[in-house]
Write a protein that holds these residues in place. Structure first.
Motif, PDB file in Angstrom:
ATOM      1  N   GLY A 155       0.801  -1.214   0.000  1.00 18.13           N
ATOM      2  CA  GLY A 155       0.000   0.000   0.000  1.00 18.13           C
ATOM      3  C   GLY A 155       0.834   1.264   0.000  1.00 18.13           C
ATOM      4  O   GLY A 155       0.466   2.274  -0.604  1.00 18.13           O
ATOM      5  N   ILE A 159       0.566   0.062  -4.753  1.00 20.66           N
ATOM      6  CA  ILE A 159      -0.823   0.400  -5.088  1.00 20.66           C
ATOM      7  C   ILE A 159      -1.036   1.897  -4.936  1.00 20.66           C
ATOM      8  O   ILE A 159      -0.763   2.471  -3.881  1.00 20.66           O
ATOM      9  N   ASN A 161      -2.952   5.716  -4.830  1.00 19.40           N
ATOM     10  CA  ASN A 161      -3.990   6.281  -3.961  1.00 19.40           C
ATOM     11  C   ASN A 161      -5.233   6.726  -4.708  1.00 19.40           C
ATOM     12  O   ASN A 161      -6.142   7.295  -4.108  1.00 19.40           O
ATOM     13  N   LYS A 166      -9.142   1.694  -0.873  1.00 25.00           N
ATOM     14  CA  LYS A 166      -7.831   1.099  -0.629  1.00 25.00           C
ATOM     15  C   LYS A 166      -7.691   0.869   0.870  1.00 25.00           C
ATOM     16  O   LYS A 166      -7.655   1.822   1.664  1.00 25.00           O
TER      17      LYS A 166
END
Length: 511
Positions: A155, A159, A161, A166
């Motif tokens: 995260g 990945i 934002n 999320k």
């Protein structure tokens, strides 16, 4: 709760690090409520099924151990879908660790592009290579994109934002068992009740057990069984969707690396390098392709969603059939190399029209490498690990290799010159230029040389390019000017050296 320009962040839920929700969905809901009534579309023809992708990521899952586990759901996906096994790189490209693995799987490019070499993520270029969900969101903001993970580094680093939702948990701080369970529950609800166009659900505890107990342990099999239960719940949630009959679902399962029998990864053994991309769903056939690579998952997901796959990606859909003629050759076990018979393999036999010239090659070297041979990543790298062979990740399935280093591993070949040429079939010339495309890895040492040579109309051999330094490890192309009167051409690849390095070639196309 606090608001930023792009997202609403909600903290403190179920030990949640972050929940990101796009405000446009709040506005859309308000608009719907203001209308007071639903608008029902009545098209002249039935609408095409809407595409949906579920990507399940299982950290540290050694594919070869699933068969021994109580894992009916993973076994069902394998039996009914496309089960693409493959191998990772190794150092110096990157360690077989989670940072490079998840970066590769989620972005669809290899570590020599995204530059994640280990779990530090230092010096990376992930900002240039977004994850596949972020690409889908950017291409079509109407898609509902959702991701949940409990290795926080995913995260924080991989990945983006910009997703609609999320969820980032910290398994290293809090433990993965509880967070895996929470992710399963939240993903289950999301898949059953939401639009769920593009979903990523990550589970981390299998890797922890692999480290603590080893891939050969019963504890590891027990953990695979637990995660398999979560996989079953997610599949059931998809099946229970109210509009499932009008949807086209693709389920993808992948892992970032394997594990050694005693536990651990990061090195170059086949167990550590073993990974897979498993595809199952509407329209996915049963297959066990030998040409899949980990970078293929994003291209597969984006293609299913109708999103154009950027040319910068290294992958392709896992269902794509490989037309490379090298794949037509049956490989066999080792003869002189100390490689288990279960690992196929090699062959000096070439596809129809191809040939190799060993007339200048002395006798007495290692049989498997006596001139250009067809082989596989697993076989070639098992001959000798940690000499860069593992980094030819853009080669797929069966590849052609000239390896003067391995050939010279006999007393009879010591100090002798390796010299062999691989020839393509004759190709008709229909213009003034000929294009040669290939994927290759040429590693230079000492006085070794690699030559691209040609024969026009079967005449004398001419050198058109010489390699005397390491070439690009990947795609390459040459444009040749055909001489007047040329009606056909053969292209050859000649390696000359004395116990030097190697040249690996794949996907040769002459046009």
């Amino acid at each position: 709760m606090f608001r930023t320009k792009e997202n609403v962040y909600i903290t403190g839920l179920d030990q949640l690090s972050e929940v990101l929700v796009h405000p446009r969905h709040v506005l859309a809901l308000a608009a719907t409520l203001a209308l007071g009534t639903a608008v029902v579309a009545t098209p002249a023809h039935a609408a095409a099924p809407t595409p949906h992708v579920l990507h399940i990521g299982i950290d540290g899952l050694l594919a070869t151990r699933v068969d021994a586990a109580n894992a009916p759901n993973l076994k069902k996906l394998r039996a009914e879908g496309t089960d693409g096994r493959s191998l990772l790189y190794a150092n110096p490209m990157a360690a077989t660790s989670s940072g490079p693995g998840w970066s590769t799987m989620l972005t669809g490019v290899w570590p020599d592009k995204h530059l994640v070499k280990d779990n530090s993520f230092s010096g990376n270029k992930l900002n240039q290579y977004p994850d596949w969900l972020s690409r889908a969101e950017s291409a079509n903001p109407a898609l509902n994109t959702w991701a949940a993970m409990d290795w926080k580094a995913i995260g924080d680093n991989i990945i983006g934002n910009g997703l609609d939702t999320k969820l980032v948990y910290n398994g290293d701080a809090d433990g993965y068992v509880g967070h895996d369970a929470t992710i399963a529950t939240k993903a289950e609800t999301h898949l059953r009740d939401d639009a769920a166009d593009a979903t990523f659900a990550y589970f981390g505890q299998v890797d922890i057990v692999g480290h603590n107990s080893g891939a050969s342990s019963q504890a590891y099999l027990t953990e695979i069984a637990r995660i398999d239960g979560y996989v079953g719940r997610l599949l059931a949630a998809v099946a229970a969707r109210p509009n499932r009959a009008n949807e086209k679902w693709l389920v993808l399962v992948g892992t970032d690396h394997g594990h050694t029998p005693s536990g651990g990864h990061g090195g170059s053994t086949l167990d550590e390098r073993t990974t897979f991309v498993l595809a199952w769903g509407d329209g996915v056939g049963v297959a066990k392709p030998k040409t899949t690579r980990l970078v293929d998952l994003p291209a597969t997901a984006l293609t299913h969603l109708g999103v154009a796959v950027p040319a910068v990606l290294d992958g392709r859909p896992v269902t794509q059939v490989d037309a490379d003629p090298f794949e037509s050759v049956t490989l066999k076990p080792a003869v002189m190399e100390s490689i288990p018979a279960s690992i196929l393999g090699w062959n000096s036999v070439l596809p129809a029209g191809w040939s190799r010239d060993t007339s200048a090659l002395p006798a007495g070297g290692v049989t498997e490498w006596a001139g250009w041979s067809l082989t596989t990543d697993a076989f070639w790298t098992s001959a000798q690990r940690d000499q860069g062979r593992e980094t030819f990740v853009r080669g797929r399935g069966t590849i052609a290799v000239a390896d003067s280093d391995e050939w010279a591993d006999t007393t009879a070949s010591t100090g002798k010159t390796y010299d062999s040429t691989l020839w393509t079939p004759s190709k008709a010339v229909a213009g003034t230029t000929v294009k040669v495309n290939l994927t290759h890895w040429y590693r230079q040492e000492g006085n070794q040389r690699g030559y691209v040579v040609v024969k026009w109309n079967g005449g004398a051999t001419q050198t058109v390019k010489t390699y005397s330094a390491d070439s690009v490890n990947g795609p390459d192309s040459l444009t040749l000017t055909a001489p007047a009167g040329a009606t056909n051409v053969q292209v050859g690849f000649r390696l000359v050296g004395v116990n030097n390095w190697y040249w690996a070639i794949d996907d040769v196309r002459v046009s």
